[in-house]
Design a protein around this motif. Structure first.
Motif, PDB file in Angstrom:
ATOM      1  N   MET A   1       0.832  -1.204   0.000  1.00 19.55           N
ATOM      2  CA  MET A   1       0.000   0.000   0.000  1.00 19.55           C
ATOM      3  C   MET A   1       0.870   1.258   0.000  1.00 19.55           C
ATOM      4  O   MET A   1       0.590   2.203  -0.745  1.00 19.55           O
ATOM      5  CB  MET A   1      -0.917   0.000   1.219  1.00 19.55           C
ATOM      6  N   ASN A   2       1.926   1.271   0.808  1.00 24.14           N
ATOM      7  CA  ASN A   2       2.824   2.429   0.847  1.00 24.14           C
ATOM      8  C   ASN A   2       3.486   2.668  -0.508  1.00 24.14           C
ATOM      9  O   ASN A   2       3.658   3.810  -0.933  1.00 24.14           O
ATOM     10  CB  ASN A   2       3.888   2.252   1.934  1.00 24.14           C
ATOM     11  N   GLU A   3       3.859   1.608  -1.182  1.00 25.66           N
ATOM     12  CA  GLU A   3       4.485   1.732  -2.509  1.00 25.66           C
ATOM     13  C   GLU A   3       3.495   2.298  -3.524  1.00 25.66           C
ATOM     14  O   GLU A   3       3.846   3.160  -4.338  1.00 25.66           O
ATOM     15  CB  GLU A   3       5.020   0.373  -2.973  1.00 25.66           C
ATOM     16  N   LEU A   4       2.248   1.826  -3.462  1.00 25.92           N
ATOM     17  CA  LEU A   4       1.224   2.329  -4.375  1.00 25.92           C
ATOM     18  C   LEU A   4       0.951   3.816  -4.110  1.00 25.92           C
ATOM     19  O   LEU A   4       0.847   4.612  -5.052  1.00 25.92           O
ATOM     20  CB  LEU A   4      -0.073   1.523  -4.237  1.00 25.92           C
ATOM     21  N   VAL A   5       0.880   4.216  -2.849  1.00 24.81           N
ATOM     22  CA  VAL A   5       0.665   5.617  -2.512  1.00 24.81           C
ATOM     23  C   VAL A   5       1.854   6.461  -2.973  1.00 24.81           C
ATOM     24  O   VAL A   5       1.685   7.582  -3.464  1.00 24.81           O
ATOM     25  CB  VAL A   5       0.411   5.778  -0.993  1.00 24.81           C
ATOM     26  N   LYS A   6       3.068   5.924  -2.858  1.00 27.61           N
ATOM     27  CA  LYS A   6       4.260   6.641  -3.319  1.00 27.61           C
ATOM     28  C   LYS A   6       4.213   6.840  -4.836  1.00 27.61           C
ATOM     29  O   LYS A   6       4.573   7.913  -5.346  1.00 27.61           O
ATOM     30  CB  LYS A   6       5.520   5.863  -2.939  1.00 27.61           C
ATOM     31  N   ILE A   7       3.759   5.832  -5.553  1.00 24.94           N
ATOM     32  CA  ILE A   7       3.632   5.946  -7.014  1.00 24.94           C
ATOM     33  C   ILE A   7       2.589   7.005  -7.359  1.00 24.94           C
ATOM     34  O   ILE A   7       2.806   7.846  -8.242  1.00 24.94           O
ATOM     35  CB  ILE A   7       3.273   4.582  -7.642  1.00 24.94           C
ATOM     36  N   PHE A   8       1.447   6.963  -6.663  1.00 25.28           N
ATOM     37  CA  PHE A   8       0.409   7.971  -6.895  1.00 25.28           C
ATOM     38  C   PHE A   8       0.948   9.375  -6.636  1.00 25.28           C
ATOM     39  O   PHE A   8       0.711  10.301  -7.413  1.00 25.28           O
ATOM     40  CB  PHE A   8      -0.809   7.718  -6.010  1.00 25.28           C
ATOM     41  N   THR A   9       1.680   9.546  -5.556  1.00 24.97           N
ATOM     42  CA  THR A   9       2.249  10.848  -5.219  1.00 24.97           C
ATOM     43  C   THR A   9       3.218  11.304  -6.311  1.00 24.97           C
ATOM     44  O   THR A   9       3.228  12.474  -6.701  1.00 24.97           O
ATOM     45  CB  THR A   9       2.964  10.793  -3.855  1.00 24.97           C
ATOM     46  N   GLY A  10       4.023  10.380  -6.813  1.00 28.80           N
ATOM     47  CA  GLY A  10       4.951  10.706  -7.892  1.00 28.80           C
ATOM     48  C   GLY A  10       4.242  11.133  -9.163  1.00 28.80           C
ATOM     49  O   GLY A  10       4.773  11.921  -9.949  1.00 28.80           O
ATOM     50  N   LEU A  11       3.043  10.636  -9.380  1.00 28.79           N
ATOM     51  CA  LEU A  11       2.260  11.012 -10.556  1.00 28.79           C
ATOM     52  C   LEU A  11       1.444  12.289 -10.335  1.00 28.79           C
ATOM     53  O   LEU A  11       0.750  12.748 -11.234  1.00 28.79           O
ATOM     54  CB  LEU A  11       1.306   9.871 -10.946  1.00 28.79           C
ATOM     55  N   GLY A  12       1.530  12.840  -9.122  1.00 25.70           N
ATOM     56  CA  GLY A  12       0.788  14.065  -8.834  1.00 25.70           C
ATOM     57  C   GLY A  12      -0.637  13.815  -8.397  1.00 25.70           C
ATOM     58  O   GLY A  12      -1.480  14.707  -8.477  1.00 25.70           O
ATOM     59  N   VAL A  13      -0.923  12.606  -7.930  1.00 21.96           N
ATOM     60  CA  VAL A  13      -2.270  12.265  -7.493  1.00 21.96           C
ATOM     61  C   VAL A  13      -2.434  12.673  -6.035  1.00 21.96           C
ATOM     62  O   VAL A  13      -1.584  12.389  -5.197  1.00 21.96           O
ATOM     63  CB  VAL A  13      -2.530  10.744  -7.645  1.00 21.96           C
TER      64      VAL A  13
ATOM     65  N   GLN B   1     -15.321   5.575   0.642  1.00 21.16           N
ATOM     66  CA  GLN B   1     -14.349   5.385  -0.433  1.00 21.16           C
ATOM     67  C   GLN B   1     -13.585   6.695  -0.611  1.00 21.16           C
ATOM     68  O   GLN B   1     -14.190   7.759  -0.727  1.00 21.16           O
ATOM     69  CB  GLN B   1     -15.096   5.021  -1.727  1.00 21.16           C
ATOM     70  N   LYS B   2     -12.268   6.632  -0.629  1.00 23.98           N
ATOM     71  CA  LYS B   2     -11.432   7.835  -0.770  1.00 23.98           C
ATOM     72  C   LYS B   2     -11.569   8.400  -2.182  1.00 23.98           C
ATOM     73  O   LYS B   2     -11.873   7.682  -3.131  1.00 23.98           O
ATOM     74  CB  LYS B   2      -9.956   7.495  -0.521  1.00 23.98           C
ATOM     75  N   GLY B   3     -11.304   9.699  -2.281  1.00 18.62           N
ATOM     76  CA  GLY B   3     -11.334  10.375  -3.568  1.00 18.62           C
ATOM     77  C   GLY B   3      -9.926  10.641  -4.066  1.00 18.62           C
ATOM     78  O   GLY B   3      -8.971  10.709  -3.280  1.00 18.62           O
ATOM     79  N   PHE B   4      -9.792  10.791  -5.371  1.00 17.34           N
ATOM     80  CA  PHE B   4      -8.487  11.008  -5.999  1.00 17.34           C
ATOM     81  C   PHE B   4      -8.618  12.099  -7.047  1.00 17.34           C
ATOM     82  O   PHE B   4      -9.593  12.132  -7.791  1.00 17.34           O
ATOM     83  CB  PHE B   4      -7.991   9.721  -6.668  1.00 17.34           C
ATOM     84  N   LYS B   5      -7.613  12.973  -7.079  1.00 16.32           N
ATOM     85  CA  LYS B   5      -7.600  13.996  -8.126  1.00 16.32           C
ATOM     86  C   LYS B   5      -6.164  14.257  -8.565  1.00 16.32           C
ATOM     87  O   LYS B   5      -5.220  14.056  -7.810  1.00 16.32           O
ATOM     88  CB  LYS B   5      -8.280  15.283  -7.660  1.00 16.32           C
ATOM     89  N   ILE B   6      -6.047  14.692  -9.802  1.00 16.61           N
ATOM     90  CA  ILE B   6      -4.755  15.087 -10.374  1.00 16.61           C
ATOM     91  C   ILE B   6      -4.907  16.549 -10.764  1.00 16.61           C
ATOM     92  O   ILE B   6      -5.655  16.880 -11.684  1.00 16.61           O
ATOM     93  CB  ILE B   6      -4.394  14.239 -11.613  1.00 16.61           C
ATOM     94  N   GLY B   7      -4.210  17.413 -10.047  1.00 15.78           N
ATOM     95  CA  GLY B   7      -4.369  18.848 -10.286  1.00 15.78           C
ATOM     96  C   GLY B   7      -5.789  19.258  -9.943  1.00 15.78           C
ATOM     97  O   GLY B   7      -6.256  19.041  -8.831  1.00 15.78           O
ATOM     98  N   ASP B   8      -6.501  19.818 -10.922  1.00 21.33           N
ATOM     99  CA  ASP B   8      -7.895  20.212 -10.714  1.00 21.33           C
ATOM    100  C   ASP B   8      -8.871  19.150 -11.210  1.00 21.33           C
ATOM    101  O   ASP B   8     -10.078  19.284 -11.025  1.00 21.33           O
ATOM    102  CB  ASP B   8      -8.182  21.530 -11.441  1.00 21.33           C
ATOM    103  N   LYS B   9      -8.359  18.106 -11.854  1.00 21.51           N
ATOM    104  CA  LYS B   9      -9.221  17.075 -12.430  1.00 21.51           C
ATOM    105  C   LYS B   9      -9.491  15.983 -11.402  1.00 21.51           C
ATOM    106  O   LYS B   9      -8.570  15.334 -10.910  1.00 21.51           O
ATOM    107  CB  LYS B   9      -8.561  16.485 -13.668  1.00 21.51           C
ATOM    108  N   VAL B  10     -10.756  15.773 -11.087  1.00 28.76           N
ATOM    109  CA  VAL B  10     -11.143  14.719 -10.148  1.00 28.76           C
ATOM    110  C   VAL B  10     -11.195  13.397 -10.903  1.00 28.76           C
ATOM    111  O   VAL B  10     -11.922  13.259 -11.889  1.00 28.76           O
ATOM    112  CB  VAL B  10     -12.511  15.034  -9.498  1.00 28.76           C
ATOM    113  N   VAL B  11     -10.391  12.426 -10.424  1.00 35.23           N
ATOM    114  CA  VAL B  11     -10.377  11.100 -11.038  1.00 35.23           C
ATOM    115  C   VAL B  11     -11.528  10.277 -10.463  1.00 35.23           C
ATOM    116  O   VAL B  11     -12.226   9.574 -11.185  1.00 35.23           O
ATOM    117  CB  VAL B  11      -9.028  10.392 -10.795  1.00 35.23           C
ATOM    118  N   ARG B  12     -11.723  10.378  -9.142  1.00 36.16           N
ATOM    119  CA  ARG B  12     -12.843   9.694  -8.486  1.00 36.16           C
ATOM    120  C   ARG B  12     -13.288  10.536  -7.293  1.00 36.16           C
ATOM    121  O   ARG B  12     -12.469  10.977  -6.498  1.00 36.16           O
ATOM    122  CB  ARG B  12     -12.446   8.291  -8.017  1.00 36.16           C
ATOM    123  N   PHE B  13     -14.577  10.745  -7.179  1.00 36.81           N
ATOM    124  CA  PHE B  13     -15.132  11.494  -6.056  1.00 36.81           C
ATOM    125  C   PHE B  13     -15.104  10.624  -4.808  1.00 36.81           C
ATOM    126  O   PHE B  13     -15.251   9.410  -4.880  1.00 36.81           O
ATOM    127  CB  PHE B  13     -16.585  11.916  -6.358  1.00 36.81           C
TER     128      PHE B  13
END
Length: 170
Positions: free
Chosen positions: A103-115, A151-163
């Protein structure tokens, strides 16, 4: 005026009247107007090309962002399953540690992608980011405060990937 033949006799000649020269009036070419028209057309083509170039750059940048958002969206079920696995009680510490590391690795990847991950209990409800699926009355919580997160939400910049799917108080 009379003409004479070979024997020097005069031959009557009808007088011919020469037609006056017809002078066609050619319209004067206004070179300044023609130059301005051509220059205006040239400037318009240059402006159209510049707009095309800018639009193409914008579309190229947007396509990269959209592709990244699609890839992240496809990884979200993995995130959800890892989160569920972390919330389950287990006696096996090695198993729990492995799930935490994954899980930590996946979150690190998301952070690296700007999520950006959002949707925590206690945050103020924002309809642009959160999807309220339940409502409760709780005097301990303030107005429009998130009481539970399903369920957690995810966004990249101003674009919401999932509410974020949440329960809202008051």
């Amino acid at each position: 005026m009379a003409k004479k033949d070979k024997e020097n006799k005069e031959i009557p000649v009808e007088e011919t009247v020469e037609a006056p020269e017809v002078v066609e009036e050619t319209p004067e070419i206004n070179w300044e107007e023609k130059y301005n028209a051509e220059r205006d057309a040239h400037l318009r083509v240059a402006a159209e090309f510049d707009n095309f170039r800018k639009r193409t750059i914008k579309e190229k940048e947007a396509s990269y962002g959209n592709g990244k958002a699609d890839a992240v969206a496809k990884l979200l079920p993995v995130y959800d399953n890892l989160e569920r696995a972390l919330n389950q009680p287990t006696e096996d510490e090695a198993y729990k540690k492995g799930v935490e590391l994954t899980m930590n690795e996946l979150v690190k990847i998301f952070t690296g992608l700007g999520v950006e991950i959002f949707g925590e209990v206690g945050e103020t409800f924002d309809p642009n980011l959160h999807n309220a699926v339940m409502h409760i009355e709780n005097e301990e919580l303030g107005e429009n405060v998130i009481a539970a997160v399903f369920q957690k939400g995810f966004k990249i910049g101003d674009k919401v990937v999932r509410f974020a799917m949440v329960q809202v108080a008051n």
